[in-house]
Design an enzyme around this catalytic site. Structure first.
Site: not given
Length: 295
Positions: A176, A244
């Site tokens: 990811k 983030k």
């Protein structure tokens, strides 16, 4: 019979994912920190749980879709002896499927803590945005044991169109991070190119359509480029959450001695936009950076 599922985290991705599980016939119990988000699913037939522990109780699979590492740790484990934490409700033999995007080392720590209680864990971050979450076509990047993936497969197939086993726990999160670096570069490149075309006075919607069929075509150009040109940023994935995720990728790269100059530049652009109040807009709000006075 379908596996009983608990689902915690009903945000922009979690709510439609949970709805797809319900539509596929899974007995579903839901919990969210802001309890009002449980109501539409309750109307559709889900049970509501007052705490993470209650959502986990009786679940063969507990799914999480939370915002960050701290939220995952708090919901799953809480503080020592926290009766409201999910771990207090999980029975030995249960399986946690974590759709959140967190650091690989956090996933490994969660897996180790749960293994002590006989509970298995898969990290299974997703990509595809809110469109994919609604359609049930998300790409799911799975880290964990093959046997656990097979146990979870009916749940994964209810929310995802592509399910890929990447490696051991943490590998899904590492993949990811790669995805989010690609997202950073592609969205920023589209925003920059469209800004150039506008500055040159070109008919940019026509130009965008022409470019889609060539080497410059991309998901970002196709699905976000038109809205960027109109100054609209419909929510697919919040910019502050992407920032983030970039922090995770940059930290991992630094640990491996690799510089990510493009990702680092996009991170700085996102910092500017977040400081200007755009953190809850879609990542495509990167287009604002190029001169509408909003940063």
């Amino acid at each position: 019979m379908a596996l009983p599922v608990g689902f915690i985290g009903l945000g922009a991705l979690g709510a439609p994912m949970a709805a797809n599980l319900l539509a596929q016939g899974f007995p579903l119990t839901v919990h969210n920190r802001h309890r009002e988000r449980e109501l539409p699913l309750a109307v559709a037939g889900a049970q509501r749980a007052a705490t993470p522990a209650a959502a986990a109780r009786g679940a063969a699979v507990l799914a999480l879709c939370l915002s960050d590492d701290a939220a995952v740790a708090a919901v799953l484990l809480g503080e020592g002896g926290d009766a409201a934490a999910a771990v207090a409700g999980l029975a030995p033999g249960a399986l946690v499927v974590d759709f959140s995007t967190i650091a690989p080392q956090t996933s490994r720590a969660m897996a180790a803590a749960l293994a002590e209680r006989g509970v298995a864990y898969l990290d299974a971050p997703v990509t595809g945005g809110t469109e994919g979450a609604r359609a049930g076509t998300l790409s799911v990047l799975v880290g964990g044991a093959a046997a656990d993936l097979e146990r979870a497969r009916p749940v994964l197939e209810a929310v995802g169109g592509t399910i890929t086993a990447i490696g051991p726990v943490g590998a899904g999160q590492a993949a990811k991070a790669v995805n989010q670096v690609l997202v950073a570069g592609s969205y920023a490149a589209v925003a920059e190119a469209l800004a150039l075309g506008q500055r040159l006075g070109l008919p940019m919607e026509e130009v965008r359509q022409a470019l889609l069929g060539g080497a410059a075509g991309s998901w970002a150009l196709e699905h976000r480029g038109g809205a960027m040109l109109r100054g609209e940023f419909p929510l697919g994935f919040r910019l502050r959450l992407h920032r983030k995720d970039l922090a995770i990728a940059l930290e991992a790269a630094a640990a491996g001695g690799l510089g990510l100059p493009v990702a680092g530049l996009v991170a700085a652009m996102e910092d500017d936009l977040i400081a200007a109040g755009h953190g809850d807009e879609d990542v495509s709000a990167l287009a604002r950076w190029f001169g509408d006075g909003s940063r």
